[in-house]
Design a protein around this motif. Structure first.
Motif, PDB file in Angstrom:
ATOM      1  N   PHE A 326       0.858  -1.190   0.000  1.00  0.00           N
ATOM      2  CA  PHE A 326       0.000   0.000   0.000  1.00  0.00           C
ATOM      3  C   PHE A 326       0.893   1.238   0.000  1.00  0.00           C
ATOM      4  O   PHE A 326       1.896   1.290   0.709  1.00  0.00           O
ATOM      5  N   GLU A 327       0.502   2.233  -0.788  1.00  0.00           N
ATOM      6  CA  GLU A 327       1.156   3.531  -0.741  1.00  0.00           C
ATOM      7  C   GLU A 327       0.070   4.596  -0.699  1.00  0.00           C
ATOM      8  O   GLU A 327      -0.753   4.701  -1.616  1.00  0.00           O
ATOM      9  N   ALA A 328       0.038   5.341   0.404  1.00  0.00           N
ATOM     10  CA  ALA A 328      -0.968   6.391   0.580  1.00  0.00           C
ATOM     11  C   ALA A 328      -0.270   7.741   0.646  1.00  0.00           C
ATOM     12  O   ALA A 328       0.701   7.902   1.389  1.00  0.00           O
ATOM     13  N   GLU A 329      -0.764   8.688  -0.128  1.00  0.00           N
ATOM     14  CA  GLU A 329      -0.173  10.024  -0.182  1.00  0.00           C
ATOM     15  C   GLU A 329      -1.200  11.057   0.273  1.00  0.00           C
ATOM     16  O   GLU A 329      -2.307  11.133  -0.269  1.00  0.00           O
ATOM     17  N   GLU A 330      -0.820  11.828   1.305  1.00  0.00           N
ATOM     18  CA  GLU A 330      -1.681  12.906   1.820  1.00  0.00           C
ATOM     19  C   GLU A 330      -3.108  12.400   2.069  1.00  0.00           C
ATOM     20  O   GLU A 330      -4.100  13.061   1.728  1.00  0.00           O
ATOM     21  N   LEU A 331      -3.210  11.247   2.676  1.00  0.00           N
ATOM     22  CA  LEU A 331      -4.495  10.565   2.872  1.00  0.00           C
ATOM     23  C   LEU A 331      -5.221  11.117   4.092  1.00  0.00           C
ATOM     24  O   LEU A 331      -4.684  11.133   5.202  1.00  0.00           O
ATOM     25  N   MET A 343      -2.044  11.828   5.865  1.00  0.00           N
ATOM     26  CA  MET A 343      -1.110  10.755   6.183  1.00  0.00           C
ATOM     27  C   MET A 343      -0.400  10.292   4.922  1.00  0.00           C
ATOM     28  O   MET A 343      -1.041  10.100   3.886  1.00  0.00           O
ATOM     29  N   THR A 344       0.893  10.084   5.044  1.00  0.00           N
ATOM     30  CA  THR A 344       1.654   9.456   3.974  1.00  0.00           C
ATOM     31  C   THR A 344       2.198   8.136   4.518  1.00  0.00           C
ATOM     32  O   THR A 344       2.977   8.132   5.478  1.00  0.00           O
ATOM     33  N   ILE A 345       1.735   7.032   3.923  1.00  0.00           N
ATOM     34  CA  ILE A 345       2.044   5.697   4.451  1.00  0.00           C
ATOM     35  C   ILE A 345       2.573   4.827   3.322  1.00  0.00           C
ATOM     36  O   ILE A 345       1.970   4.762   2.236  1.00  0.00           O
ATOM     37  N   HIS A 346       3.672   4.158   3.574  1.00  0.00           N
ATOM     38  CA  HIS A 346       4.204   3.179   2.629  1.00  0.00           C
ATOM     39  C   HIS A 346       4.352   1.850   3.373  1.00  0.00           C
ATOM     40  O   HIS A 346       5.049   1.791   4.392  1.00  0.00           O
ATOM     41  N   LEU A 347       3.680   0.814   2.893  1.00  0.00           N
ATOM     42  CA  LEU A 347       3.776  -0.513   3.518  1.00  0.00           C
ATOM     43  C   LEU A 347       4.494  -1.454   2.563  1.00  0.00           C
ATOM     44  O   LEU A 347       4.008  -1.756   1.476  1.00  0.00           O
ATOM     45  N   GLU A 348       5.658  -1.910   3.001  1.00  0.00           N
ATOM     46  CA  GLU A 348       6.486  -2.784   2.175  1.00  0.00           C
ATOM     47  C   GLU A 348       6.123  -4.239   2.399  1.00  0.00           C
ATOM     48  O   GLU A 348       5.747  -4.635   3.504  1.00  0.00           O
ATOM     49  N   LYS A 349       6.270  -5.052   1.345  1.00  0.00           N
ATOM     50  CA  LYS A 349       5.936  -6.471   1.456  1.00  0.00           C
ATOM     51  C   LYS A 349       6.786  -7.136   2.547  1.00  0.00           C
ATOM     52  O   LYS A 349       7.950  -6.796   2.775  1.00  0.00           O
ATOM     53  N   GLY A 350       6.157  -8.076   3.259  1.00  0.00           N
ATOM     54  CA  GLY A 350       6.839  -8.826   4.304  1.00  0.00           C
ATOM     55  C   GLY A 350       6.856  -8.150   5.663  1.00  0.00           C
ATOM     56  O   GLY A 350       7.201  -8.774   6.666  1.00  0.00           O
ATOM     57  N   GLY A 379      -6.772  12.694  -0.773  1.00  0.00           N
ATOM     58  CA  GLY A 379      -5.576  11.909  -0.978  1.00  0.00           C
ATOM     59  C   GLY A 379      -5.816  10.672  -1.824  1.00  0.00           C
ATOM     60  O   GLY A 379      -6.941  10.399  -2.267  1.00  0.00           O
ATOM     61  N   ASN A 380      -4.741   9.930  -2.035  1.00  0.00           N
ATOM     62  CA  ASN A 380      -4.805   8.758  -2.898  1.00  0.00           C
ATOM     63  C   ASN A 380      -4.180   7.548  -2.216  1.00  0.00           C
ATOM     64  O   ASN A 380      -3.241   7.664  -1.436  1.00  0.00           O
ATOM     65  N   VAL A 381      -4.737   6.372  -2.577  1.00  0.00           N
ATOM     66  CA  VAL A 381      -4.166   5.098  -2.133  1.00  0.00           C
ATOM     67  C   VAL A 381      -3.885   4.267  -3.374  1.00  0.00           C
ATOM     68  O   VAL A 381      -4.762   4.063  -4.214  1.00  0.00           O
ATOM     69  N   SER A 382      -2.653   3.806  -3.494  1.00  0.00           N
ATOM     70  CA  SER A 382      -2.339   2.887  -4.589  1.00  0.00           C
ATOM     71  C   SER A 382      -1.918   1.556  -3.990  1.00  0.00           C
ATOM     72  O   SER A 382      -1.264   1.503  -2.946  1.00  0.00           O
ATOM     73  N   THR A 383      -2.325   0.488  -4.646  1.00  0.00           N
ATOM     74  CA  THR A 383      -2.015  -0.862  -4.172  1.00  0.00           C
ATOM     75  C   THR A 383      -1.030  -1.524  -5.122  1.00  0.00           C
ATOM     76  O   THR A 383      -0.991  -1.225  -6.312  1.00  0.00           O
ATOM     77  N   GLY A 384      -0.245  -2.444  -4.570  1.00  0.00           N
ATOM     78  CA  GLY A 384       0.755  -3.130  -5.360  1.00  0.00           C
ATOM     79  C   GLY A 384       0.155  -4.162  -6.285  1.00  0.00           C
ATOM     80  O   GLY A 384      -1.069  -4.366  -6.343  1.00  0.00           O
ATOM     81  N   ASP A 385       1.021  -4.840  -7.024  1.00  0.00           N
ATOM     82  CA  ASP A 385       0.594  -5.870  -7.969  1.00  0.00           C
ATOM     83  C   ASP A 385       0.615  -7.243  -7.296  1.00  0.00           C
ATOM     84  O   ASP A 385       1.349  -7.486  -6.334  1.00  0.00           O
ATOM     85  N   ASN A 386      -0.196  -8.138  -7.846  1.00  0.00           N
ATOM     86  CA  ASN A 386      -0.241  -9.537  -7.404  1.00  0.00           C
ATOM     87  C   ASN A 386      -0.625  -9.698  -5.928  1.00  0.00           C
ATOM     88  O   ASN A 386      -0.167 -10.624  -5.252  1.00  0.00           O
TER      89      ASN A 386
END
Length: 517
Positions: A326-331, A343-350, A379-386
């Motif tokens: 998950f990557e959230a910018e100015e959420l 909120m700006t949030i970056h959640l890395e796999k694992g 704000g925006n939320v983008s999700t990763g692939d797979n």
């Protein structure tokens, strides 16, 4: 002095004996914890004490003029009322007295002098009563308790129709504490409380002069407030003095002693059976064999309790996702109004993350925003692939179908044997998995939902308060399974002892909240 006496209580459900010849006494000043595995009958016992459920046999004897307050998670709030109106119901008797005083003043013009004097004396007594019970401080008392439990954060003029299940539970707890009953009966009061409000409740109960009975799987909370344990292990109820840690210590000692006595008795029985087998056919020794057989028949045989099925959780890991989950910018999260700062949030796999913070700060809302269930305010939320996301929602309405059918609907290609085996691995007994889901305890329902979750491949687990209602064995197994899980975990939890040692980071919603100065 006994406030409550239970004599020879027996009760069964769906062919299973829940209680058999159970006795129980509640003494003045006792702070009692009721403990036991999910489905053993703790909530059933509370419902019997409050007459919501009539036992098949036995007597429930309360002392005269005892006011009992019961926190029941299933109580329905009156539709269309506000939180403030609901909390004022705690003082219903005082409002009724005040109304009667007003009505009596209205009819004084029609009374004789003698009637007037008698009525004024009666009104004076009633006025003294409501004064002594702080009738004119009701608003400030409501503010005090609702603030302490976090209920004020919802807005006291908010309609109860707009509250979540957890918020309703907190309103019910606030109302109960405002009522100040002689005896408190509390069923899982900490389920929807954060650490700050749990600490407030601990202090309240430790200073509570009267008796209370508490059902809880929150061991640190139990240890801090109770001085007597009753262990429910169907169909028996056993009393232990002290807190939960002392109960566990004594219980293990008694268990080992019983196992040792059982082994000694089994060895003696084998000797006697061997002697009888070798000597019953010989004329010279037949009498001794018959005598030994009579001794054997009279032995009061020790029976070991069957080990309760312990859950085994294992989450299937799917394909490898992209680096960022998950990557959230100015959420900004919320429904009609923003609950958070940007909120700006970056959640890395694992990564394994715990989200904590007081109720009402938006923990569940953040999860739903990241999952795309609700739209952000900004704000925006983008999700990763797979991504293969497994989501454990905090509240789900229980279906009116059996556990077997509910799981089968999710996995229609499975055989009945596979369905039963999967449920059994999650710690559900034959009786439980054949029961309707809506009649199961909260812990049993949670095990069913976890069963669905862990039998689908995932690479991201989003879990909203998964430990609510779970017994200690299930919590321990869930923590172990999450530690072994190779994927990403995003966890909302109010129990530090659960997520400590499990997660890589803790996100505190307080730093994003608009409610915190």
């Amino acid at each position: 002095m006994s406030i409550l006496t239970v004599e020879k209580l027996s009760h069964s459900f769906a062919g299973r004996q829940i209680f058999e010849d159970v006795s129980f006494r509640l003494l003045k000043g006792e702070h009692v914890g009721i403990v036991g595995a999910n489905g053993e009958g703790k909530s059933t016992f509370m419902n019997i004490l409050t007459r919501k459920l009539e036992p098949e046999q036995g007597k429930i004897l309360w002392s005269k003029n005892v006011k009992v307050g019961y926190l029941d998670q299933h109580t329905v709030l009156e539709a269309g009322t506000t939180i403030r109106d609901t909390l004022k119901l705690a003082y219903k008797d005082l409002f009724e007295i005040e109304e009667s005083i007003t009505n009596d003043y209205m009819r004084m013009g029609d009374l004789s002098d003698n009637e007037m004097n008698a009525l004024l004396e009666d009104i004076g007594n009633r006025q003294d009563y409501i004064d002594q019970h702080d009738f004119y401080l009701i608003d400030s008392k409501i503010e005090e308790v609702s603030t302490a439990l976090g209920v004020a954060d919802y807005g006291l003029d908010t309609s109860v129709d707009n509250l979540s299940g957890g918020q309703r539970s907190k309103v019910l707890l606030a109302k109960l504490l405002l009522e100040k009953p002689d005896i408190l009966l509390l069923d899982e009061p900490t389920n929807y409380l954060d650490a700050e409000h749990i600490d407030w409740l601990k202090t309240y109960l430790n200073n509570y002069e009267n008796a209370f009975i508490l059902v809880s799987h929150d061991i640190p909370f139990l240890n801090s407030v109770i001085n007597v344990i009753y262990h429910v292990e169907a169909p028996y109820l056993t009393r232990y003095a002290g807190n939960y840690d002392e109960f566990e210590r004594v219980y293990e000692i008694k268990k080992r002693q019983l196992e040792a006595a059982y082994k000694r008795q089994q060895a003696e029985i084998e000797k006697m059976e061997d002697f009888i087998a070798r000597n019953k056919a010989r004329v010279a020794t037949r009498g001794m064999a018959n005598s030994r057989k009579k001794q054997l028949d009279k032995i009061d045989r020790i029976e070991l309790k069957k080990e309760k099925p312990k859950p085994e959780f294992h989450f299937l890991y799917g394909r490898t996702p992209s680096k960022w989950v998950f990557e959230a910018e100015e959420l900004k999260i919320g429904y009609t109004e923003a609950l958070s700062k940007p909120m700006t949030i970056h959640l890395e796999k694992g990564k394994k993350i715990a989200i904590c913070g007081a109720n009402g700060l938006g923990k569940s809302t953040l999860l739903k925003s990241l999952l795309g269930i609700i739209d952000p305010i900004e704000g925006n939320v983008s999700t990763g692939d797979n991504l293969q996301i497994g989501y454990f929602e905090q509240e789900v309405k229980a279906p009116q179908k059996s556990c077997i059918d509910e799981l089968w609907d999710s996995f229609p290609a499975w055989t009945q044997y596979e369905v039963r085996a999967a449920l059994a691995r999650c710690g559900l007994t034959t009786e439980q998995l054949e029961s309707q889901v809506f009649v199961l305890s909260g812990g049993e329902q949670a095990k069913l939902r976890l069963c669905k979750l862990m039998n689908r491949e995932s690479n991201v687990l989003v879990l909203d308060e998964p430990t609510n209602h779970l017994d200690p064995d299930a919590k321990d197994e869930l923590k172990k399974a999450l530690m072994e899980y190779k994927g990403t975990v995003l966890l909302v939890c109010h129990e530090p002892e659960f997520y400590e040692g499990l997660v890589d980071e803790v996100w505190d919603m307080k730093k994003y909240s608009l409610k915190i100065a």
